[in-house]
Design a protein around this motif. Structure first.
Motif, PDB file in Angstrom:
ATOM      1  N   SER A 180       0.805  -1.224   0.000  1.00 27.21           N
ATOM      2  CA  SER A 180       0.000   0.000   0.000  1.00 27.21           C
ATOM      3  C   SER A 180       0.837   1.272   0.000  1.00 27.21           C
ATOM      4  O   SER A 180       0.365   2.320  -0.409  1.00 27.21           O
ATOM      5  CB  SER A 180      -0.986  -0.010   1.158  1.00 27.21           C
ATOM      6  OG  SER A 180      -0.297  -0.265   2.344  1.00 27.21           O
ATOM      7  N   ARG A 221      -3.706   5.737 -12.917  1.00 28.76           N
ATOM      8  CA  ARG A 221      -3.280   5.941 -11.523  1.00 28.76           C
ATOM      9  C   ARG A 221      -1.893   5.365 -11.272  1.00 28.76           C
ATOM     10  O   ARG A 221      -1.532   5.113 -10.111  1.00 28.76           O
ATOM     11  CB  ARG A 221      -4.292   5.268 -10.594  1.00 28.76           C
ATOM     12  CG  ARG A 221      -5.622   5.991 -10.544  1.00 28.76           C
ATOM     13  CD  ARG A 221      -6.742   5.124 -10.023  1.00 28.76           C
ATOM     14  NE  ARG A 221      -7.998   5.841  -9.927  1.00 28.76           N
ATOM     15  CZ  ARG A 221      -8.745   6.187 -10.977  1.00 28.76           C
ATOM     16  NH1 ARG A 221      -8.355   5.897 -12.216  1.00 28.76           N
ATOM     17  NH2 ARG A 221      -9.866   6.839 -10.795  1.00 28.76           N
ATOM     18  N   GLN A 244       0.237   6.783  -8.511  1.00 27.35           N
ATOM     19  CA  GLN A 244      -0.417   6.959  -7.214  1.00 27.35           C
ATOM     20  C   GLN A 244      -0.036   5.833  -6.253  1.00 27.35           C
ATOM     21  O   GLN A 244       0.174   4.692  -6.674  1.00 27.35           O
ATOM     22  CB  GLN A 244      -1.928   6.959  -7.462  1.00 27.35           C
ATOM     23  CG  GLN A 244      -2.735   7.406  -6.279  1.00 27.35           C
ATOM     24  CD  GLN A 244      -4.200   7.537  -6.674  1.00 27.35           C
ATOM     25  OE1 GLN A 244      -4.542   8.076  -7.726  1.00 27.35           O
ATOM     26  NE2 GLN A 244      -5.062   6.995  -5.838  1.00 27.35           N
ATOM     27  N   TYR A 269      -4.182   4.280  -1.609  1.00 24.42           N
ATOM     28  CA  TYR A 269      -5.282   5.219  -1.860  1.00 24.42           C
ATOM     29  C   TYR A 269      -6.192   4.789  -3.002  1.00 24.42           C
ATOM     30  O   TYR A 269      -7.134   5.499  -3.347  1.00 24.42           O
ATOM     31  CB  TYR A 269      -4.740   6.629  -2.138  1.00 24.42           C
ATOM     32  CG  TYR A 269      -4.088   7.250  -0.928  1.00 24.42           C
ATOM     33  CD1 TYR A 269      -4.751   7.253   0.302  1.00 24.42           C
ATOM     34  CD2 TYR A 269      -2.824   7.807  -1.001  1.00 24.42           C
ATOM     35  CE1 TYR A 269      -4.156   7.799   1.424  1.00 24.42           C
ATOM     36  CE2 TYR A 269      -2.222   8.360   0.123  1.00 24.42           C
ATOM     37  CZ  TYR A 269      -2.894   8.353   1.332  1.00 24.42           C
ATOM     38  OH  TYR A 269      -2.323   8.885   2.436  1.00 24.42           O
ATOM     39  N   SER A 278      -9.214   2.670  -4.831  1.00 23.05           N
ATOM     40  CA  SER A 278     -10.483   2.107  -4.340  1.00 23.05           C
ATOM     41  C   SER A 278     -10.331   0.583  -4.220  1.00 23.05           C
ATOM     42  O   SER A 278      -9.370   0.005  -4.757  1.00 23.05           O
ATOM     43  CB  SER A 278     -11.595   2.421  -5.337  1.00 23.05           C
ATOM     44  OG  SER A 278     -11.407   1.651  -6.502  1.00 23.05           O
TER      45      SER A 278
END
Ligand code: ATP
Length: 241
Positions: free
Chosen positions: A95, A132, A135, A139, A141
């Protein structure tokens, strides 16, 4: 392609999670494993990818074969090299890392295999991940994190994927997308799939063949369209009839 034969698994020398568990997953098929909480579905996947030992569990009986080889002694990493990838419960992405770096980390599985990681293929499969890519994955979904978990599996160029409840916690619309992706992985890339799924409607909609387990063993099995019409299955697992 994968065969589990008469397996007993015991955790902490006391909890018997599997009793004479057997199943077969033929090459190129999608097979579903259904059952209520605690039936032993996750343990079956962990047994196939040799992870039960990490949780103080051991396999007391039986045989597990992948591509006609006994794989009982192979580590999870060695199994990835053989072409068997397990997407574990909870997706297990990194993550703190970006989407790009999650895929790069997964390409480690290709070491020594003469296969180059095909990031663009993953991004054309999952355009949302491409948008993304810089990213941090934490974060994303829930549905995007599941797509990243699939992307990480695809980077490892598997012949077979074990999937543990990919629909868990996702909204119905996203579940439909995830299941379409599973179909494409199977139909376009020829990946054989063993899918653990608590929702029988979903499982029967995608799987060629399904197994239902309770208390560590198989209680029913058959072609999904046949099981779907069985009166017991309809009342116990589909909530109709
Ligand atoms: P769920 O749908 O709730 O995830 P499941 O069908 O995947 O359930 P398992 O997680 O395989 O079931 O669990 C089977 C049995 O083994 C349960 O009784 C569970 O409590 C037990 N069990 C699972 N993992 C462990 C562990 N690490 N240590 C001790 N017992 C365990």
């Amino acid at each position: 392609m994968l065969s589990v034969e008469n397996i007993d698994v015991v955790y902490h020398h006391t909890v018997q999670a599997l009793r004479g568990m057997s199943l077969d997953v033929p090459k190129g098929k999608i097979v579903a494993l259904l059952g209520s909480n605690g039936a032993g579905k996750t343990t079956t996947l962990k047994t196939a990818s040799n992870l039960v030992q990490l949780e103080n569990g051991h396999v007391r009986e039986g045989r597990i074969r992948f591509k006609d080889q006994n794989i009982a002694q192979l580590s999870a990493d060695a199994l990835v090299h053989q072409g068997l990838f397990h997407i574990r419960e909870g997706r297990r992405i990194f993550s703190e890392l970006t989407v790009d770096d999650n895929l790069v980390a997964a390409s480690y599985a290709l070491k020594g295999r003469n296969i180059r990681p095909d990031y663009e293929k993953i991004y054309s499969f999952f355009p949302r991940l491409k948008e993304r890519r810089k990213q941090v994955a934490g974060y994303l979904s829930g549905g995007e994190q599941q797509m990243l978990a699939f992307g990480r599996a695809m980077i490892a160029a598997p012949e077979m994927i074990l999937m543990d409840e990919p629909s868990l916690g996702l909204a119905p619309k996203i579940i439909t997308e995830i299941f379409d992706t599973i179909r494409r992985l199977n139909a376009d890339d020829g990946i054989t799939i063993l899918l653990v799924e608590q929702n029988a409607h979903l499982a029967f909609s995608i799987a060629d063949y399904s197994y239902i387990m309770e208390s560590g063993q198989i209680v029913m099995e058959g072609r999904s369209e046949k099981l779907r019409d069985d009166p017991d299955v309809r009342s116990f697992y589909l909530g109709v009839g």
